[in-house]
Design a protein around this motif. Structure first.
Motif, mmCIF file in Angstrom:
data_model
loop_
_atom_site.group_PDB
_atom_site.id
_atom_site.type_symbol
_atom_site.label_atom_id
_atom_site.label_comp_id
_atom_site.label_asym_id
_atom_site.label_seq_id
_atom_site.Cartn_x
_atom_site.Cartn_y
_atom_site.Cartn_z
ATOM 1 N N TRP A 55 0.859 -1.178 0.000
ATOM 2 C CA TRP A 55 0.000 0.000 0.000
ATOM 3 C C TRP A 55 0.894 1.226 0.000
ATOM 4 O O TRP A 55 2.013 1.200 0.495
ATOM 5 N N PHE A 56 0.377 2.314 -0.547
ATOM 6 C CA PHE A 56 1.121 3.566 -0.590
ATOM 7 C C PHE A 56 0.291 4.675 0.018
ATOM 8 O O PHE A 56 -0.924 4.723 -0.167
ATOM 9 N N CYS A 57 0.969 5.555 0.736
ATOM 10 C CA CYS A 57 0.306 6.740 1.266
ATOM 11 C C CYS A 57 -0.081 7.637 0.092
ATOM 12 O O CYS A 57 0.629 7.693 -0.912
ATOM 13 N N ASP A 58 -1.190 8.331 0.226
ATOM 14 C CA ASP A 58 -1.593 9.287 -0.804
ATOM 15 C C ASP A 58 -0.669 10.497 -0.769
ATOM 16 O O ASP A 58 -0.188 10.882 0.304
ATOM 17 N N PRO A 59 -0.439 11.111 -1.944
ATOM 18 C CA PRO A 59 0.376 12.338 -1.931
ATOM 19 C C PRO A 59 -0.364 13.451 -1.188
ATOM 20 O O PRO A 59 -1.585 13.500 -1.186
ATOM 21 N N GLN A 60 0.397 14.311 -0.563
ATOM 22 C CA GLN A 60 -0.156 15.448 0.174
ATOM 23 C C GLN A 60 -1.125 15.017 1.264
ATOM 24 O O GLN A 60 -2.111 15.698 1.534
ATOM 25 N N ALA A 61 -0.866 13.853 1.889
ATOM 26 C CA ALA A 61 -1.721 13.362 2.969
ATOM 27 C C ALA A 61 -0.853 12.942 4.153
ATOM 28 O O ALA A 61 -0.740 11.764 4.470
ATOM 29 N N PRO A 62 -0.231 13.911 4.831
ATOM 30 C CA PRO A 62 0.708 13.583 5.897
ATOM 31 C C PRO A 62 0.079 12.804 7.058
ATOM 32 O O PRO A 62 0.769 12.081 7.748
ATOM 33 N N TRP A 63 -1.230 12.919 7.266
ATOM 34 C CA TRP A 63 -1.884 12.211 8.354
ATOM 35 C C TRP A 63 -1.856 10.696 8.123
ATOM 36 O O TRP A 63 -2.018 9.920 9.042
ATOM 37 N N GLN A 64 -1.633 10.259 6.876
ATOM 38 C CA GLN A 64 -1.575 8.834 6.579
ATOM 39 C C GLN A 64 -0.198 8.237 6.854
ATOM 40 O O GLN A 64 -0.052 7.031 6.861
ATOM 41 N N LYS A 65 0.780 9.081 7.015
ATOM 42 C CA LYS A 65 2.133 8.550 7.091
ATOM 43 C C LYS A 65 2.932 9.071 8.271
ATOM 44 O O LYS A 65 4.156 9.167 8.191
ATOM 45 N N GLY A 66 2.268 9.292 9.377
ATOM 46 C CA GLY A 66 2.976 9.770 10.554
ATOM 47 C C GLY A 66 4.091 8.841 10.983
ATOM 48 O O GLY A 66 5.210 9.271 11.257
ATOM 49 N N SER A 67 3.815 7.541 11.021
ATOM 50 C CA SER A 67 4.858 6.605 11.453
ATOM 51 C C SER A 67 5.957 6.490 10.403
ATOM 52 O O SER A 67 7.125 6.290 10.744
ATOM 53 N N VAL A 68 5.613 6.630 9.128
ATOM 54 C CA VAL A 68 6.621 6.586 8.061
ATOM 55 C C VAL A 68 7.562 7.784 8.200
ATOM 56 O O VAL A 68 8.791 7.639 8.142
ATOM 57 N N GLU A 69 6.982 8.955 8.411
ATOM 58 C CA GLU A 69 7.799 10.157 8.549
ATOM 59 C C GLU A 69 8.672 10.081 9.804
ATOM 60 O O GLU A 69 9.831 10.487 9.791
ATOM 61 N N ASN A 70 8.117 9.527 10.876
ATOM 62 C CA ASN A 70 8.890 9.383 12.101
ATOM 63 C C ASN A 70 10.076 8.448 11.869
ATOM 64 O O ASN A 70 11.196 8.741 12.282
ATOM 65 N N LEU A 71 9.832 7.340 11.191
ATOM 66 C CA LEU A 71 10.927 6.407 10.907
ATOM 67 C C LEU A 71 11.953 7.037 9.975
ATOM 68 O O LEU A 71 13.163 6.884 10.177
ATOM 69 N N ASN A 72 11.492 7.769 8.959
ATOM 70 C CA ASN A 72 12.432 8.448 8.057
ATOM 71 C C ASN A 72 13.364 9.372 8.840
ATOM 72 O O ASN A 72 14.571 9.406 8.590
ATOM 73 N N LYS A 73 12.805 10.094 9.777
ATOM 74 C CA LYS A 73 13.609 11.008 10.591
ATOM 75 C C LYS A 73 14.644 10.227 11.398
ATOM 76 O O LYS A 73 15.812 10.618 11.477
ATOM 77 N N ARG A 74 14.243 9.117 11.974
ATOM 78 C CA ARG A 74 15.162 8.290 12.755
ATOM 79 C C ARG A 74 16.257 7.691 11.869
ATOM 80 O O ARG A 74 17.419 7.656 12.255
ATOM 81 N N VAL A 75 15.876 7.213 10.694
ATOM 82 C CA VAL A 75 16.847 6.598 9.776
ATOM 83 C C VAL A 75 17.871 7.619 9.305
ATOM 84 O O VAL A 75 19.059 7.299 9.169
ATOM 85 N N ARG A 76 17.465 8.857 9.103
ATOM 86 C CA ARG A 76 18.377 9.904 8.614
ATOM 87 C C ARG A 76 19.507 10.185 9.601
ATOM 88 O O ARG A 76 20.534 10.735 9.218
ATOM 89 N N ARG A 77 19.348 9.787 10.854
ATOM 90 C CA ARG A 77 20.451 9.929 11.812
ATOM 91 C C ARG A 77 21.635 9.057 11.402
ATOM 92 O O ARG A 77 22.779 9.366 11.705
ATOM 93 N N TYR A 78 21.337 7.945 10.747
ATOM 94 C CA TYR A 78 22.368 6.986 10.354
ATOM 95 C C TYR A 78 22.666 7.024 8.852
ATOM 96 O O TYR A 78 23.769 6.678 8.438
ATOM 97 N N LEU A 79 21.668 7.402 8.080
ATOM 98 C CA LEU A 79 21.811 7.424 6.622
ATOM 99 C C LEU A 79 21.372 8.772 6.075
ATOM 100 O O LEU A 79 20.182 8.988 5.816
ATOM 101 N N PRO A 80 22.293 9.694 5.889
ATOM 102 C CA PRO A 80 21.905 10.976 5.290
ATOM 103 C C PRO A 80 21.246 10.753 3.925
ATOM 104 O O PRO A 80 21.444 9.719 3.283
#
Length: 111
Positions: A41-66
């Motif tokens: 499944w994919f989050c809809d574009p321009q729908a940040p409420w659908q991907k809160g956990s995805v965005e949170n994980l992206n932020k965490r991953v960027r600590r290790y992988l710019p």
């Protein structure tokens, strides 16, 4: 293929579906269903409420992988170390359990 290699050993209920952000790194998503029985499944574009956990994980991953890190060039050992670190960090939203603990507890539930 790496994602399927990691997910395939999991029990089917734990890999019945996965939700992605809309990045090009998931362009081969169609292989998941025939490969290991996982719906994508994919989050809809321009729908940040659908991907809160995805965005949170992206932020965490960027600590290790710019952002400019060539992920395909990472060794399996490096990737596993990052995953272990992320899954071993306690989270407030999980009652200070780690994601690994929460996942294990969910797998152990009957039915």
């Amino acid at each position: 293929n790496r994602l399927m290699d990691v997910m395939e050993p999991l029990p089917q209920p734990a890999r019945s579906s996965i939700t992605f952000d809309r990045g090009i790194e998931f362009r081969n998503w169609r292989k998941l269903k025939p490969g290991i029985g996982t719906e994508a499944w994919f989050c809809d574009p321009q729908a940040p409420w659908q991907k809160g956990s995805v965005e949170n994980l992206n932020k965490r991953v960027r600590r290790y992988l710019p952002r400019d890190t060539p992920v395909a060039a990472l060794s399996n050992r490096s990737m596993k170390a990052i995953c272990d670190r992320l899954n071993g960090t306690p989270r407030k939203c999980l009652g200070w359990r780690t994601p690994a603990e929460a996942f294990r507890d969910e797998l152990m539930k009957p039915g």
